[in-house]
Scaffold this motif. Sequence first.
Motif, PDB file in Angstrom:
ATOM      1  N   ALA A 102      -8.559   4.987  -2.989  1.00  0.00           N
ATOM      2  CA  ALA A 102      -7.233   5.365  -3.488  1.00  0.00           C
ATOM      3  C   ALA A 102      -6.810   4.469  -4.653  1.00  0.00           C
ATOM      4  N   LYS A 103      -7.155   3.201  -4.575  1.00  0.00           N
ATOM      5  CA  LYS A 103      -6.827   2.282  -5.665  1.00  0.00           C
ATOM      6  C   LYS A 103      -7.604   2.630  -6.937  1.00  0.00           C
ATOM      7  N   VAL A 104      -8.830   3.135  -6.775  1.00  0.00           N
ATOM      8  CA  VAL A 104      -9.586   3.608  -7.940  1.00  0.00           C
ATOM      9  C   VAL A 104      -8.863   4.788  -8.586  1.00  0.00           C
ATOM     10  N   THR A 105      -8.355   5.688  -7.762  1.00  0.00           N
ATOM     11  CA  THR A 105      -7.577   6.819  -8.289  1.00  0.00           C
ATOM     12  C   THR A 105      -6.431   6.317  -9.156  1.00  0.00           C
ATOM     13  N   LEU A 106      -5.725   5.303  -8.658  1.00  0.00           N
ATOM     14  CA  LEU A 106      -4.598   4.761  -9.414  1.00  0.00           C
ATOM     15  C   LEU A 106      -5.056   4.075 -10.694  1.00  0.00           C
TER      16      LEU A 106
ATOM     17  N   VAL B 276     -10.699  10.757  -1.365  1.00  0.00           N
ATOM     18  CA  VAL B 276     -11.575  11.404  -2.348  1.00  0.00           C
ATOM     19  C   VAL B 276     -10.872  12.591  -2.996  1.00  0.00           C
ATOM     20  N   ARG B 277     -10.039  13.277  -2.228  1.00  0.00           N
ATOM     21  CA  ARG B 277      -9.274  14.389  -2.825  1.00  0.00           C
ATOM     22  C   ARG B 277      -8.310  13.862  -3.881  1.00  0.00           C
ATOM     23  N   SER B 278      -7.707  12.718  -3.608  1.00  0.00           N
ATOM     24  CA  SER B 278      -6.794  12.136  -4.604  1.00  0.00           C
ATOM     25  C   SER B 278      -7.540  11.815  -5.890  1.00  0.00           C
ATOM     26  N   LEU B 279      -8.782  11.359  -5.748  1.00  0.00           N
ATOM     27  CA  LEU B 279      -9.602  11.040  -6.910  1.00  0.00           C
ATOM     28  C   LEU B 279     -10.003  12.307  -7.658  1.00  0.00           C
ATOM     29  N   LYS B 280     -10.468  13.281  -6.932  1.00  0.00           N
ATOM     30  CA  LYS B 280     -10.946  14.528  -7.537  1.00  0.00           C
ATOM     31  C   LYS B 280      -9.836  15.266  -8.267  1.00  0.00           C
ATOM     32  N   GLU B 281      -8.641  15.253  -7.665  1.00  0.00           N
ATOM     33  CA  GLU B 281      -7.521  16.015  -8.220  1.00  0.00           C
ATOM     34  C   GLU B 281      -6.580  15.159  -9.065  1.00  0.00           C
ATOM     35  N   GLY B 282      -6.863  13.865  -9.152  1.00  0.00           N
ATOM     36  CA  GLY B 282      -5.968  12.989  -9.902  1.00  0.00           C
ATOM     37  C   GLY B 282      -4.580  12.919  -9.299  1.00  0.00           C
ATOM     38  N   ASP B 283      -4.507  12.982  -7.971  1.00  0.00           N
ATOM     39  CA  ASP B 283      -3.233  13.005  -7.262  1.00  0.00           C
ATOM     40  C   ASP B 283      -2.799  11.569  -6.948  1.00  0.00           C
ATOM     41  N   LEU B 284      -1.980  11.017  -7.809  1.00  0.00           N
ATOM     42  CA  LEU B 284      -1.589   9.622  -7.652  1.00  0.00           C
ATOM     43  C   LEU B 284      -0.655   9.410  -6.464  1.00  0.00           C
ATOM     44  N   GLU B 285       0.183  10.391  -6.181  1.00  0.00           N
ATOM     45  CA  GLU B 285       1.083  10.269  -5.034  1.00  0.00           C
ATOM     46  C   GLU B 285       0.299  10.256  -3.727  1.00  0.00           C
TER      47      GLU B 285
ATOM     48  N   LEU C   5     -11.374  12.952 -15.658  1.00  0.00           N
ATOM     49  CA  LEU C   5     -12.649  12.482 -15.139  1.00  0.00           C
ATOM     50  C   LEU C   5     -13.759  12.788 -16.132  1.00  0.00           C
ATOM     51  N   ILE C   6     -14.747  11.912 -16.189  1.00  0.00           N
ATOM     52  CA  ILE C   6     -15.846  12.099 -17.149  1.00  0.00           C
ATOM     53  C   ILE C   6     -16.751  13.262 -16.751  1.00  0.00           C
ATOM     54  N   LYS C   7     -16.649  13.696 -15.487  1.00  0.00           N
ATOM     55  CA  LYS C   7     -17.432  14.836 -15.007  1.00  0.00           C
ATOM     56  C   LYS C   7     -16.769  15.385 -13.756  1.00  0.00           C
ATOM     57  N   PRO C   8     -16.993  16.663 -13.460  1.00  0.00           N
ATOM     58  CA  PRO C   8     -16.478  17.196 -12.191  1.00  0.00           C
ATOM     59  C   PRO C   8     -17.151  16.479 -11.018  1.00  0.00           C
ATOM     60  N   LEU C   9     -16.379  16.162 -10.005  1.00  0.00           N
ATOM     61  CA  LEU C   9     -16.933  15.466  -8.848  1.00  0.00           C
ATOM     62  C   LEU C   9     -17.481  16.472  -7.837  1.00  0.00           C
ATOM     63  N   LEU C  10     -18.776  16.371  -7.581  1.00  0.00           N
ATOM     64  CA  LEU C  10     -19.445  17.250  -6.615  1.00  0.00           C
ATOM     65  C   LEU C  10     -20.080  16.438  -5.489  1.00  0.00           C
ATOM     66  N   ASP C  11     -20.904  15.469  -5.861  1.00  0.00           N
ATOM     67  CA  ASP C  11     -21.635  14.704  -4.854  1.00  0.00           C
ATOM     68  C   ASP C  11     -20.742  13.721  -4.106  1.00  0.00           C
ATOM     69  N   ILE C  12     -19.756  13.140  -4.773  1.00  0.00           N
ATOM     70  CA  ILE C  12     -18.855  12.216  -4.091  1.00  0.00           C
ATOM     71  C   ILE C  12     -18.055  12.930  -2.996  1.00  0.00           C
ATOM     72  N   PRO C  13     -17.460  14.105  -3.275  1.00  0.00           N
ATOM     73  CA  PRO C  13     -16.810  14.827  -2.171  1.00  0.00           C
ATOM     74  C   PRO C  13     -17.771  15.205  -1.051  1.00  0.00           C
ATOM     75  N   ARG C  14     -19.019  15.512  -1.410  1.00  0.00           N
ATOM     76  CA  ARG C  14     -20.013  15.837  -0.370  1.00  0.00           C
ATOM     77  C   ARG C  14     -20.275  14.611   0.505  1.00  0.00           C
ATOM     78  N   MET C  15     -20.370  13.450  -0.119  1.00  0.00           N
ATOM     79  CA  MET C  15     -20.519  12.218   0.664  1.00  0.00           C
ATOM     80  C   MET C  15     -19.341  12.047   1.618  1.00  0.00           C
ATOM     81  N   ALA C  16     -18.145  12.279   1.114  1.00  0.00           N
ATOM     82  CA  ALA C  16     -16.947  12.117   1.950  1.00  0.00           C
ATOM     83  C   ALA C  16     -16.963  13.084   3.131  1.00  0.00           C
ATOM     84  N   GLU C  17     -17.425  14.309   2.897  1.00  0.00           N
ATOM     85  CA  GLU C  17     -17.500  15.292   3.984  1.00  0.00           C
ATOM     86  C   GLU C  17     -18.459  14.832   5.080  1.00  0.00           C
ATOM     87  N   ILE C  18     -19.603  14.284   4.661  1.00  0.00           N
ATOM     88  CA  ILE C  18     -20.579  13.810   5.646  1.00  0.00           C
ATOM     89  C   ILE C  18     -20.021  12.623   6.425  1.00  0.00           C
ATOM     90  N   VAL C  19     -19.385  11.687   5.712  1.00  0.00           N
ATOM     91  CA  VAL C  19     -18.823  10.508   6.380  1.00  0.00           C
ATOM     92  C   VAL C  19     -17.717  10.918   7.344  1.00  0.00           C
TER      93      VAL C  19
END
Length: 220
Positions: free
Chosen positions: A104-108, A34-43, A115-129
């Motif tokens: 991760a594949k979505v990030t790629l 999720v961090r890779s997605l939020k930050e656009g970190d392809l590596e 991103l069309i919007k800042p990610l807030l709820d998706i990272p929160r989901m990841a934290e809970i999981v």
Amino acid sequence: MVMKRQQFDTALNGLRKQLIEMGGKVELAIIDSVRSLKEGDLELARSIIAADPAINAMEEQIDEIGTNLIATQQPVAKDLRRIIIAFRMASDLERMADLAVDIAKVTLRIGDDPLIKPLLDIPRMAEIVQLMTHESIDAYVNENVELAYKMAKMDDDVDQLHSQIMRELFVFMMDNPKTVNQSILLCFVSHYLERMADHATNLGESVVYLVRGKRPDLNA
């Protein structure tokens, strides 16, 4: 007979350590995907995909250790449940790692597009999981049924966030057709995290089965 029990306990402890290590790697994959997605970190996304075979190998090692214990020690009752539960938990963890790879594949696929919007709820989901994964492993190690039952409430929290995200993304798609492709990809990510939470809940169910010999339905 004493030596045999000591050998069994040593092997069982090795199985437990392997499951703990596997859980830690899956936790990291969840957060990093999720961090890779939020930050656009392809590596970072590529590194998650590259690390997945090692997690798969850990599941195979757990299966091998457990199968050898069953074949050579013929465990009964709770000892047998400990091994069977390790198999089940390793399988759920492996599937969670696969879902982190999917994120991760979505990030790629999004690549360098903003991103069309800042990610807030998706990272929160990841934290809970991630927390569900950590606590379910703790519950297994300590045979803590109360902690295992927490998975049901946390799964509900993830489900609520998933529903909220889906509603929000549908609004984006209706208001601006140019956001459709990325909105759909983000819907997939939310779904992947929701599925991870279900697997984490399965981990909790496995712990309850280990301790009480009956498997509850925490996903109900």
